[in-house]
Design an enzyme around this catalytic site. Structure first.
Site, PDB file in Angstrom:
ATOM      1  N   ASP A  49      61.435  42.956  55.818  1.00 29.45           N
ATOM      2  CA  ASP A  49      60.463  42.317  56.711  1.00 29.45           C
ATOM      3  C   ASP A  49      60.881  40.871  56.996  1.00 29.45           C
ATOM      4  OD1 ASP A  49      58.281  41.820  58.238  1.00 29.45           O
ATOM      5  OD2 ASP A  49      56.820  41.825  56.591  1.00 29.45           O
ATOM      6  N   SER A  51      51.103  35.918  57.482  1.00 29.66           N
ATOM      7  CA  SER A  51      52.388  36.601  57.592  1.00 29.66           C
ATOM      8  C   SER A  51      53.426  35.748  58.284  1.00 29.66           C
ATOM      9  CB  SER A  51      52.240  37.875  58.386  1.00 29.66           C
ATOM     10  OG  SER A  51      51.688  38.846  57.562  1.00 29.66           O
ATOM     11  N   HIS A  89      57.529  42.075  60.936  1.00 34.25           N
ATOM     12  CA  HIS A  89      56.352  42.847  61.383  1.00 34.25           C
ATOM     13  C   HIS A  89      55.490  42.066  62.370  1.00 34.25           C
ATOM     14  CE1 HIS A  89      53.850  40.937  58.102  1.00 34.25           C
ATOM     15  NE2 HIS A  89      52.941  41.054  59.048  1.00 34.25           N
TER      16      HIS A  89
END
Ligand code: ARG
Length: 827
Positions: free
Chosen positions: A683, A777, A628
């Site tokens: 992801d 992330s 992502h």
């Protein structure tokens, strides 16, 4: 073969008679026998006496210091080659001789004494004395030496006052340090220059290793009435082991005596570790004793002088404020006492919160508090403590701090405030520790007060809570989930499997005979995961497959230091998951990582936006990150490798151009083809660097888990990143770390209904508080596995807000992607 027997001739019986007939010699024989017996018993006696230590003489060296009265310190005393030094040293030696002669356990055995240094106050002399003592007298001699003595030399012709020594004490010395004081090939003397910092290092640092079997010493001095602050900026010695490791000791004295050792150091420390020490006088002695042949760079240190504190502690009269141990966060000096008198307006009470508390004394039982301590309300505190609060039942409070002569620590940082005595926590619940928490947190199943007082005497809500035996209330869905949530195990009782069966990780009960039989009977591999004997079993999706195609019944066998596959393939490609530093800092306020603590952590900067995502290094040319992070958004081409810069070996976002940090461009971004931008399923992305990274102290790869690797529920794992430090907050400048725990998949599915796939795992605390957040992330979850090696369990992916209660962070499960990563990168 019986031919031999014929050759044997037995003595004829009548020969015996012949011997007996030699009568006249009998007395001689008897006399000889008696003498021999006498001699033998004498020998035995001597032997016994000897073995008991009667005539065993031992060499004993004592190191000590003493004070010379009525004498002024002159600069010449600093240099042991001056005539003034020699003259004063001779007088001291003479006086010591006189003193020892008066003590029967010492006088006859004294061989030699020498003065090694002088310092101010009025004059302090540092010396050693050597004795050759019968073993039986050693203890008595040690006792005599440890007592404080006074001795006076009668006045001489030329001087009219007598020469007086007070506080004469000495202690037995590690025989290894004796040579340090005698051999000057590796001895250094340094005097602080004004307010400047003086640097010193082990010989050859950093280009060549420090010498083996060496005894080095550094005498550090400041001017009279100053104290010294000493910092080890870089510290790389051989690893500490029980016996004979290389050791640096810092003494608050110029004599290497254990009762004045401030610290002993070995092994390696990251640069951010707090290694600052304060002296109580204007001297420090640093010694390095090496026994190993191993090659390590050594240390770099620096010191400076500062005025001696005239007092510490004081009167605190504000409504609130902070105070700390002297020189915090440097190690407090030895031999100091401070008193803080806190006084707030009459109708109010005092509350003190110790935010950081480190008063650890090596080799002492933790709760004894006989050496260094903080005393509040008549209670002594010492050791290492998490944040705690002390309150008073009046408007006054006295806090005392005491440090003794040896071993110092970081100390404490405290804040004080006043509160209304009638209502200590307006609108809130008061923990028994004095902390205030929101009323809604009472009886919710989570311990919000450190002492659980918010969860005591509760009436549990039967529709969605379970009452533990210890009266705590816990969510119903935690019953029989395999984790001891109550703390007393009562939530897991009564859900046991019947006799002759065992319980699988997923709750199933199976006959004992199916455990370790080489078949995955549970369906989650748990019946085959912890078998004592590693054997070759039928391959399934949950068994580890060696390169030769054989499968093992052992869980997580990769890189655990044990060769399980006959072809050794489980221990191949294991140059990963290891740090360069053997120590990590204790957290001193906040959760800053140490430099080099997470050498695989990467910071990804997008053009013109600064840090956007994290990633991890898995080989010289490949990174793992989240898919992502690389999806085009609002006109920015996050999928374009040329938009990105990867920083390796980075600690502080402001210091990207410092040496050690590696800046890399990306050649390729490979997003997982099944990544779903809506559900965040799959992801994961791998990124190729344009040029290979160079491994160093702060740049190293993390280990990738095999597809069969299990990170069980409840396991503690570290998450790291420069993301927001709170929901809606701002990004961190220094790399942050947080310890979180793997959460059972079914529990997590019920907390985040219809959102979890088998490529995701929840890691965090159901009570919230520690979590990753925006900007983390793509970063790794680092899990310490067997043999201390660190494996990447997951990739930071998503969460509902950050650190919220019952909303743990969600991570991409890396073991699910082992084959895909291999296909894409070859790693
Ligand atoms: N998606 C976020 C990012 O892009 C990571 C969020 C993690 N959230 C959490 N509560 N663990 O940085």
């Amino acid at each position: 073969m019986n031919g031999c027997e014929e050759a044997v001739e037995f003595l004829p019986v009548n020969n015996a008679k012949k011997v007996e007939k030699r009568g006249p010699r009998r007395w001689v024989v008897l006399a000889i026998v008696i003498t021999v017996i006498l001699l033998l018993s004498l020998l035995a006696g001597v032997l016994v006496w000897h073995l008991r230590g009667g005539n065993v003489w031992v060499q004993k060296v004592f190191n000590g210091h003493l004070r010379i009265k009525n004498e002024n310190f002159i600069d010449a005393y600093e240099n042991s080659t001056t005539a003034e030094f020699a003259q004063l040293a001779n007088q001291v030696k003479e006086a010591l001789k006189l003193l020892y002669n008066k003590i029967p356990a010492l006088g006859p055995y004294h061989k030699e004494s020498a003065v090694t240094a002088f310092s101010e106050g009025s004059v302090i002399a540092y010396y050693w004395s050597e004795f050759s003592i019968p073993q039986a007298l050693v203890e008595e001699a040690e006792r005599a030496m440890a007592k404080e003595h006074t001795v006076t030399l009668p006045p001489r012709q030329r001087s009219h006052h007598s020469f007086m020594l007070t506080s004469v004490v000495a202690f037995p010395t590690d025989p290894r340090t004796v040579q340090t004081t005698r051999d000057s090939s590796c001895s250094f003397a340094l005097h602080a220059q004004g307010t400047k910092t003086t640097r010193f290092t082990t010989p050859g640092f950093p280009d060549s290793p420090y010498p083996a079997h060496a005894h080095c010493s550094w005498v550090l001095r400041g001017d009279a009435d100053s104290v010294l602050s000493l910092t080890f900026r870089s510290f790389h010695l051989a690893p500490c082991d029980e016996r004979g490791s290389d050791l640096v000791t810092v003494y608050d004295s110029l004599s290497p005596v254990e009762p004045q050792a401030v610290v002993q150091l070995c092994g390696t420390y990251p640069p951010s570790y707090n290694l600052t020490f304060l002296s109580s006088q204007n001297v420090f002695l640093v010694t390095l004793i090496t026994s190993t042949e191993r090659r390590h760079p050594g240390f770099e240190a620096a010191f400076f002088q500062l005025p001696k504190l005239s007092s510490c502690g004081g009167y605190l009269r504000q409504a609130q404020g902070t105070f700390s141990s002297p020189y915090y966060p440097g190690h407090f000096p030895p031999n100091i006492d401070c008193v803080w008198n806190i006084e707030v307006p009459n109708n109010r009470y005092v509350k003190v919160r110790f935010k950081v508390f480190y008063l650890v004394e090596p080799n002492m039982p933790p709760a004894s508090c006989t050496k260094d301590y903080v005393e509040v309300n008549g209670e002594k505190h010492c050791g290492e403590k998490p944040q705690f609060v002390v309150t008073s039942n009046s408007s006054k409070m006295t806090v005392r701090f005491h440090s003794d002569h040896s071993y110092t620590d970081t100390g404490f940082l405290a804040e004080y405030l006043s509160y209304d005595s009638r209502d200590p926590c307006p609108g809130m619940f008061t923990c028994n520790t004095g902390r205030c928490i929101r009323k809604a947190l009472r009886c919710d199943g989570w311990a919000d007060c450190a002492d659980y007082s918010d969860e005591l005497n509760c009436v549990c809500n039967v529709t969605h809570q379970f009452t533990c035996k210890n009266k705590l209330c816990k969510p119903l869905f935690w019953l029989c989930d395999g984790l001891n949530d109550c703390g007393d195990g009562s939530d897991e009782q009564g859900c046991k499997c019947p006799a002759q069966t065992f319980k699988c990780g997923n709750g199933k009960c199976l006959p004992l005979s199916q455990q370790c039989d080489g078949k995955d009977n549970c369906g989650d591999g748990s019946d085959e995961a912890t078998c004592d004997k590693v054997s070759i079993v039928t391959c399934t999706s949950r068994t580890y497959r060696c390169h030769n195609g054989l499968c093992l019944n052992k869980g997580n066998p990769e890189c655990d230091g044990i060769k399980d596959c006959s072809d050794g393939s489980d221990e191949k490609d294991c140059d990963c998951g290891q740090r360069s530093f053997s120590r990590q800092s204790r957290v001193v306020g906040g959760q800053d990582a140490d430099e080099g603590e997470w050498p695989w952590q990467v910071s990804l900067h997008a053009l013109g936006q600064g840090h956007v995502c994290g990633a991890s290094l898995i080989s010289p040319t490949w990174l793992v990150s989240a898919a992502h992070c690389h999806v085009d958004d609002k006109g920015f081409k996050y999928s374009d490798p040329t938009m990105w810069t990867a920083y390796l070996g980075l600690h502080d976002q402001r210091k990207r151009s410092e040496p050690g940090v590696q800046e890399h461009k990306l050649k390729r971004i490979i997003r997982h083809p099944d990544f779903n931008d809506f559900t965040y399923d799959y992801d994961l992305a791998v990124l190729e660097l344009e040029k290979p990274a160079e491994y160093s102290n702060v740049v190293r790869p993390i280990c990738l888990p095999d597809a069969t690797h299990v990170f069980p529920a409840g396991k503690a794992i570290w998450v790291t990143g420069w993301g927001h430090t709170e929901e809606g907050g701002t990004a961190a400048l220094i790399l942050q770390k947080g310890e979180i725990r793997v959460i059972n998949q079914t529990t997590c599915e019920s907390l985040l209904p219809q959102q979890l796939t088998s490529r995701m795992m929840c890691v965090g605390f159901l009570s919230g508080g520690v979590d990753s957040c925006q900007g983390d992330s793509g970063g790794p979850l680092s899990s310490v596995e067997a043999d201390g090696r660190i494996f990447q369990a997951g990739v930071v992916s998503w969460g509902e807000g950050c650190a919220r209660r019952e909303k743990p962070g969600v991570y991409t499960k890396l073991s699910e992607f082992r084959d895909w990563i291999k296909e894409q990168t070859g790693v």
